[in-house]
Design a protein around this motif. Structure first.
Motif, PDB file in Angstrom:
ATOM      1  N   LEU A   1       0.941   7.281  -5.664  1.00 38.63           N
ATOM      2  CA  LEU A   1       1.921   6.480  -4.942  1.00 38.63           C
ATOM      3  C   LEU A   1       1.684   4.994  -5.180  1.00 38.63           C
ATOM      4  CD1 LEU A   1       1.863   8.320  -1.490  1.00 38.63           C
ATOM      5  CD2 LEU A   1       3.670   8.463  -3.224  1.00 38.63           C
ATOM      6  N   THR A   2       2.773   4.249  -5.346  1.00 39.49           N
ATOM      7  CA  THR A   2       2.663   2.804  -5.376  1.00 39.49           C
ATOM      8  C   THR A   2       2.518   2.310  -3.945  1.00 39.49           C
ATOM      9  OG1 THR A   2       5.037   2.422  -5.147  1.00 39.49           O
ATOM     10  CG2 THR A   2       4.175   2.725  -7.391  1.00 39.49           C
ATOM     11  N   ALA A   3       2.129   1.051  -3.789  1.00 44.38           N
ATOM     12  CA  ALA A   3       2.001   0.489  -2.444  1.00 44.38           C
ATOM     13  C   ALA A   3       3.346   0.505  -1.722  1.00 44.38           C
ATOM     14  CB  ALA A   3       1.452  -0.928  -2.524  1.00 44.38           C
ATOM     15  N   THR A   4       4.430   0.242  -2.462  1.00 47.40           N
ATOM     16  CA  THR A   4       5.767   0.243  -1.862  1.00 47.40           C
ATOM     17  C   THR A   4       6.151   1.639  -1.390  1.00 47.40           C
ATOM     18  OG1 THR A   4       6.455  -1.622  -3.245  1.00 47.40           O
ATOM     19  CG2 THR A   4       8.202  -0.267  -2.259  1.00 47.40           C
ATOM     20  N   GLU A   5       5.879   2.655  -2.227  1.00 48.45           N
ATOM     21  CA  GLU A   5       6.214   4.031  -1.856  1.00 48.45           C
ATOM     22  C   GLU A   5       5.399   4.490  -0.652  1.00 48.45           C
ATOM     23  OE1 GLU A   5       7.335   5.689  -6.347  1.00 48.45           O
ATOM     24  OE2 GLU A   5       5.259   5.777  -5.602  1.00 48.45           O
ATOM     25  N   ALA A   6       4.111   4.165  -0.664  1.00 46.40           N
ATOM     26  CA  ALA A   6       3.246   4.571   0.444  1.00 46.40           C
ATOM     27  C   ALA A   6       3.659   3.877   1.736  1.00 46.40           C
ATOM     28  CB  ALA A   6       1.796   4.251   0.114  1.00 46.40           C
TER      29      ALA A   6
END
Length: 284
Positions: A27-32
């Motif tokens: 996961l990217t930080a944005t997705e998480a």
């Protein structure tokens, strides 16, 4: 505005582990952040230890990141629950380098400690006079108060091996370190006797690596391996001239566990180690 206190070593490690969990989940930080119902900026602050995080939040993050290692999750939640700083912060933050405070913190929380030393007696087993002599020869030359601060900090660290129900402490000391007459014959004899006395404690295992072993892995390094509540949270501390270096990558942990296994196997057993220390002390 009052500056925010620097994060503790445990808080920093928690932040690193939470970032690792997210990255393993792909996961990217944005997705998480979207899955957690927060902003990517807030998540970044958690993963850099600028913001704290609650134990419940840690468990929620582990769930979203599909982590099923319950002992590991529990250990992370326990780290998040810690609020108070220890004696090392209260008494020494204004007079000692931060690396020494970090080492005391890691030792205090370690479930077991394994060490190996070639040219030095482990700080955990040094007498006050031995430590004072070592610190007096530091570069740049310390003032007498600076020496005493460092000595008192080193002795206070030894609470780890003297406290009630202490965790295991295991060390390998090269014979070379035992022959160094730090502080002269009297101080050296007292230091060797202290090693013998400490080696007889039930939770302390002391082995000597004799000269006739020859070359061995990690020669020239001083190694502190600090065991966490689960293997993923172990830490390796290496002494360098400019200060302690901390390693926690999985490859590093595996390397130093293997190195210590080899050195311990090459060393004399505890009883023969005591005999050798007695013999060296008698020759002084």
């Amino acid at each position: 505005m009052t500056p925010r206190p620097a994060p503790t070593a445990r808080r920093l490690r928690l932040a690193i582990e939470l970032r690792k969990l997210r990255e393993r989940a792909g996961l990217t930080a944005t997705e998480a952040a979207q899955l957690l119902g927060t902003s990517s900026g807030q998540l970044s602050n958690v993963e850099s230890a600028r913001f704290g995080v609650s134990p419940d939040r840690v468990r929620a993050m582990a769930n979203i990141y599909s982590c099923t290692n319950q002992p590991y999750i529990d250990a992370l939640a326990d780290m998040a629950a810690e609020k108070a700083r220890g004696w090392w912060w209260d008494s020494y933050r204004e007079v000692l380098p931060s690396g020494l405070l970090t080492l005391a913190e890691l030792e205090h929380h370690a479930t077991a400690i394994r060490t190996a030393f070639t040219a030095h007696i482990p700080g955990m087993l040094q007498t006050a006079e031995h430590a004072r002599e070592i610190f007096s020869h530091a570069i740049p030359a310390p003032t007498p108060p600076e020496v005493e601060h460092r000595v008192s900090h080193r002795i206070k660290r030894q609470d780890v091996v003297f406290r009630e129900n202490p965790n295991p402490y295991s060390t390998v000391i090269h014979e070379a370190a035992l022959h160094m007459r730090v502080g002269g014959p009297r101080v050296a004899r007292e230091q060797l006797q202290h090693l013998i006395d400490m080696s007889e404690r039930e939770h302390v295992t002391l082995r000597v690596l004799p000269f006739d072993v020859g070359a061995f892995p990690g020669s020239g390094q001083s190694i502190n391996y600090l065991c966490g509540p689960v293997p993923q949270l172990d830490t390796v501390q290496l002494d360098q001239f400019h200060g302690p270096v901390l390693l926690d990558a999985e490859a590093h942990l595996e390397k130093y566990r293997h190195l210590l296994d080899i050195v311990e196997a090459l060393a004399l057993g505890p009883e023969k180690s005591r005999d050798l220390i007695r013999s060296i002390a008698q020759s002084l």
